[in-house]
Motif scaffolding. Sequence first.
Motif, PDB file in Angstrom:
ATOM      1  N   VAL A  32       0.843  -1.204   0.000  1.00 32.01           N
ATOM      2  CA  VAL A  32       0.000   0.000   0.000  1.00 32.01           C
ATOM      3  C   VAL A  32       0.872   1.246   0.000  1.00 32.01           C
ATOM      4  O   VAL A  32       0.625   2.208  -0.739  1.00 32.01           O
ATOM      5  CB  VAL A  32      -0.958   0.001   1.212  1.00 32.01           C
ATOM      6  N   ASP A  33       1.910   1.220   0.787  1.00 29.60           N
ATOM      7  CA  ASP A  33       2.866   2.319   0.852  1.00 29.60           C
ATOM      8  C   ASP A  33       3.514   2.557  -0.510  1.00 29.60           C
ATOM      9  O   ASP A  33       3.636   3.688  -0.983  1.00 29.60           O
ATOM     10  CB  ASP A  33       3.928   2.003   1.909  1.00 29.60           C
ATOM     11  N   VAL A  34       3.931   1.479  -1.170  1.00 22.82           N
ATOM     12  CA  VAL A  34       4.614   1.573  -2.461  1.00 22.82           C
ATOM     13  C   VAL A  34       3.673   2.085  -3.551  1.00 22.82           C
ATOM     14  O   VAL A  34       3.987   3.025  -4.289  1.00 22.82           O
ATOM     15  CB  VAL A  34       5.193   0.193  -2.861  1.00 22.82           C
ATOM     16  N   ILE A  35       2.490   1.480  -3.651  1.00 23.08           N
ATOM     17  CA  ILE A  35       1.578   1.832  -4.738  1.00 23.08           C
ATOM     18  C   ILE A  35       0.956   3.205  -4.531  1.00 23.08           C
ATOM     19  O   ILE A  35       0.654   3.926  -5.496  1.00 23.08           O
ATOM     20  CB  ILE A  35       0.498   0.742  -4.895  1.00 23.08           C
ATOM     21  N   SER A  36       0.789   3.626  -3.271  1.00 26.78           N
ATOM     22  CA  SER A  36       0.192   4.939  -2.982  1.00 26.78           C
ATOM     23  C   SER A  36       1.008   6.094  -3.565  1.00 26.78           C
ATOM     24  O   SER A  36       0.478   7.190  -3.757  1.00 26.78           O
ATOM     25  CB  SER A  36       0.045   5.137  -1.468  1.00 26.78           C
ATOM     26  N   GLU A  37       2.269   5.858  -3.856  1.00 23.41           N
ATOM     27  CA  GLU A  37       3.087   6.903  -4.465  1.00 23.41           C
ATOM     28  C   GLU A  37       2.757   7.104  -5.944  1.00 23.41           C
ATOM     29  O   GLU A  37       3.163   8.094  -6.548  1.00 23.41           O
ATOM     30  CB  GLU A  37       4.573   6.555  -4.313  1.00 23.41           C
ATOM     31  N   HIS A  38       2.015   6.155  -6.512  1.00 27.96           N
ATOM     32  CA  HIS A  38       1.690   6.224  -7.938  1.00 27.96           C
ATOM     33  C   HIS A  38       0.187   6.230  -8.216  1.00 27.96           C
ATOM     34  O   HIS A  38      -0.232   6.649  -9.297  1.00 27.96           O
ATOM     35  CB  HIS A  38       2.314   5.028  -8.667  1.00 27.96           C
ATOM     36  N   VAL A  39      -0.593   5.743  -7.266  1.00 25.01           N
ATOM     37  CA  VAL A  39      -2.039   5.623  -7.453  1.00 25.01           C
ATOM     38  C   VAL A  39      -2.758   6.166  -6.225  1.00 25.01           C
ATOM     39  O   VAL A  39      -2.349   5.887  -5.091  1.00 25.01           O
ATOM     40  CB  VAL A  39      -2.455   4.143  -7.677  1.00 25.01           C
ATOM     41  N   VAL A  40      -3.814   6.952  -6.445  1.00 29.34           N
ATOM     42  CA  VAL A  40      -4.650   7.421  -5.332  1.00 29.34           C
ATOM     43  C   VAL A  40      -5.531   6.249  -4.888  1.00 29.34           C
ATOM     44  O   VAL A  40      -6.376   5.771  -5.653  1.00 29.34           O
ATOM     45  CB  VAL A  40      -5.520   8.622  -5.749  1.00 29.34           C
ATOM     46  N   LEU A  41      -5.305   5.776  -3.670  1.00 28.78           N
ATOM     47  CA  LEU A  41      -6.043   4.625  -3.154  1.00 28.78           C
ATOM     48  C   LEU A  41      -7.040   5.048  -2.090  1.00 28.78           C
ATOM     49  O   LEU A  41      -6.759   5.930  -1.275  1.00 28.78           O
ATOM     50  CB  LEU A  41      -5.072   3.598  -2.560  1.00 28.78           C
ATOM     51  N   ILE A  88       7.190  -5.584  -5.939  1.00 29.49           N
ATOM     52  CA  ILE A  88       8.324  -5.598  -6.865  1.00 29.49           C
ATOM     53  C   ILE A  88       7.834  -5.557  -8.306  1.00 29.49           C
ATOM     54  O   ILE A  88       8.307  -4.758  -9.125  1.00 29.49           O
ATOM     55  CB  ILE A  88       9.206  -6.839  -6.627  1.00 29.49           C
ATOM     56  N   LYS A  89       6.859  -6.402  -8.619  1.00 30.72           N
ATOM     57  CA  LYS A  89       6.351  -6.438  -9.990  1.00 30.72           C
ATOM     58  C   LYS A  89       5.703  -5.109 -10.367  1.00 30.72           C
ATOM     59  O   LYS A  89       5.837  -4.637 -11.500  1.00 30.72           O
ATOM     60  CB  LYS A  89       5.351  -7.585 -10.165  1.00 30.72           C
ATOM     61  N   PHE A  90       4.987  -4.489  -9.409  1.00 30.98           N
ATOM     62  CA  PHE A  90       4.349  -3.198  -9.694  1.00 30.98           C
ATOM     63  C   PHE A  90       5.377  -2.164 -10.104  1.00 30.98           C
ATOM     64  O   PHE A  90       5.207  -1.451 -11.102  1.00 30.98           O
ATOM     65  CB  PHE A  90       3.568  -2.714  -8.469  1.00 30.98           C
ATOM     66  N   THR A 135     -13.999   4.003 -13.752  1.00 25.61           N
ATOM     67  CA  THR A 135     -14.481   3.364 -12.522  1.00 25.61           C
ATOM     68  C   THR A 135     -13.365   2.500 -11.952  1.00 25.61           C
ATOM     69  O   THR A 135     -12.809   1.660 -12.668  1.00 25.61           O
ATOM     70  CB  THR A 135     -15.716   2.484 -12.803  1.00 25.61           C
ATOM     71  N   PRO A 136     -13.015   2.681 -10.676  1.00 28.30           N
ATOM     72  CA  PRO A 136     -11.892   1.924 -10.097  1.00 28.30           C
ATOM     73  C   PRO A 136     -12.092   0.411 -10.158  1.00 28.30           C
ATOM     74  O   PRO A 136     -13.118  -0.100  -9.692  1.00 28.30           O
ATOM     75  CB  PRO A 136     -11.858   2.404  -8.639  1.00 28.30           C
ATOM     76  N   SER A 137     -11.143  -0.276 -10.750  1.00 32.06           N
ATOM     77  CA  SER A 137     -11.161  -1.747 -10.772  1.00 32.06           C
ATOM     78  C   SER A 137      -9.839  -2.308 -10.277  1.00 32.06           C
ATOM     79  O   SER A 137      -9.603  -3.501 -10.332  1.00 32.06           O
ATOM     80  CB  SER A 137     -11.440  -2.258 -12.193  1.00 32.06           C
ATOM     81  N   PHE A 138      -8.982  -1.402  -9.770  1.00 33.37           N
ATOM     82  CA  PHE A 138      -7.641  -1.757  -9.297  1.00 33.37           C
ATOM     83  C   PHE A 138      -7.698  -1.943  -7.784  1.00 33.37           C
ATOM     84  O   PHE A 138      -8.033  -1.014  -7.046  1.00 33.37           O
ATOM     85  CB  PHE A 138      -6.662  -0.645  -9.678  1.00 33.37           C
ATOM     86  N   THR A 139      -7.385  -3.159  -7.314  1.00 38.39           N
ATOM     87  CA  THR A 139      -7.502  -3.503  -5.893  1.00 38.39           C
ATOM     88  C   THR A 139      -6.139  -3.856  -5.312  1.00 38.39           C
ATOM     89  O   THR A 139      -5.358  -4.573  -5.930  1.00 38.39           O
ATOM     90  CB  THR A 139      -8.455  -4.698  -5.699  1.00 38.39           C
ATOM     91  N   VAL A 140      -5.867  -3.348  -4.103  1.00 36.71           N
ATOM     92  CA  VAL A 140      -4.626  -3.647  -3.395  1.00 36.71           C
ATOM     93  C   VAL A 140      -4.977  -4.302  -2.064  1.00 36.71           C
ATOM     94  O   VAL A 140      -5.764  -3.759  -1.287  1.00 36.71           O
ATOM     95  CB  VAL A 140      -3.790  -2.368  -3.151  1.00 36.71           C
ATOM     96  N   SER A 141      -4.392  -5.470  -1.826  1.00 34.66           N
ATOM     97  CA  SER A 141      -4.679  -6.217  -0.606  1.00 34.66           C
ATOM     98  C   SER A 141      -3.497  -6.162   0.348  1.00 34.66           C
ATOM     99  O   SER A 141      -2.461  -6.789   0.092  1.00 34.66           O
ATOM    100  CB  SER A 141      -5.003  -7.680  -0.947  1.00 34.66           C
ATOM    101  N   PRO A 142      -3.618  -5.444   1.481  1.00 37.09           N
ATOM    102  CA  PRO A 142      -2.518  -5.410   2.466  1.00 37.09           C
ATOM    103  C   PRO A 142      -2.252  -6.775   3.078  1.00 37.09           C
ATOM    104  O   PRO A 142      -1.095  -7.120   3.358  1.00 37.09           O
ATOM    105  CB  PRO A 142      -3.027  -4.428   3.525  1.00 37.09           C
ATOM    106  N   LEU A 202      -0.619  -8.060  -2.351  1.00 37.50           N
ATOM    107  CA  LEU A 202      -0.788  -8.223  -3.790  1.00 37.50           C
ATOM    108  C   LEU A 202      -1.724  -7.157  -4.336  1.00 37.50           C
ATOM    109  O   LEU A 202      -2.584  -6.638  -3.621  1.00 37.50           O
ATOM    110  CB  LEU A 202      -1.367  -9.603  -4.124  1.00 37.50           C
ATOM    111  N   TYR A 203      -1.561  -6.839  -5.627  1.00 42.34           N
ATOM    112  CA  TYR A 203      -2.513  -5.969  -6.322  1.00 42.34           C
ATOM    113  C   TYR A 203      -3.115  -6.752  -7.480  1.00 42.34           C
ATOM    114  O   TYR A 203      -2.519  -7.704  -8.001  1.00 42.34           O
ATOM    115  CB  TYR A 203      -1.838  -4.692  -6.831  1.00 42.34           C
TER     116      TYR A 203
END
Length: 250
Positions: A21-30, A72-74, A48-55, A59-60
């Motif tokens: 969540v920390d990593v992806i939040s720098e690139h996506v508004v969650l 890493i993959k993100f 419409t948001p279809s991108f899900t991040v699971s703490p 995984l996303y």
Amino acid sequence: MNIPRLHPNTIEAVKERSDIVDVISEHVVLRKRGKDHVGLCPFHEEKTPSFTVSPSKQLYYCFGCQAGGNAIKFLMEIGKHSFSDVVLDLAQRYQVPVQTLQPEQREQLQRQLSLQEQLYEILALATAFYQHALRQPQGQQALEYLRGKRGLSEETIITFELGYAPASWQTIYRYLVEHKRKPVKLVEQAGLIKPRDNGGYYDGFRDRIMIPIHDTQGRVIGFGGRSLGDEQPKYLNSPETPLFDKSKTL
């Protein structure tokens, strides 16, 4: 294949300490939604948001374009960076000590990864085959069971890559070994076929709903199969393989 010179222990430590969540939040508004976070997918245009991040799973997954994986993959996908560059950046960010491999260790790892990559490919082919079989006449009972008795939506069936292993004794064997020309010993090592006492091989999963088991990077490493007939056990998992260690995976 470009093999990073980082020690596997360093890579595992980075995976464990990284906060997706920390990593992806720098690139996506969650925005938080229940246990997960959602946002607009950065890999394709959507309103419409279809991108899900699971703490909890670290995984996303995007239900729109099927992009998915770990932190890493993100970062590799979003910045087009190499695996080793991303791991080193995350190691510095999360203060993970970096260990490298000696030349002889790199050669050994090269051989291990070469085997692993071949097994990943075989399991990916098997997953696609089982998904296809679910949509064929022979898979109609399995599909009706998933939709009717289990009440699963089409989206859920696709998202979890559910499939069907036909009832015949050599379906996946013929597909992978005879059609796709995969070495029979590797198909056996992937946990998909078993040797007969009198020679030859037979499919390990027959007449079962197939549920792929994924690793932290979203790759299929094994299967869980639910019997549709009288075959026992009702639930059958892949055997231990170079990719699938049941205790570690759970």
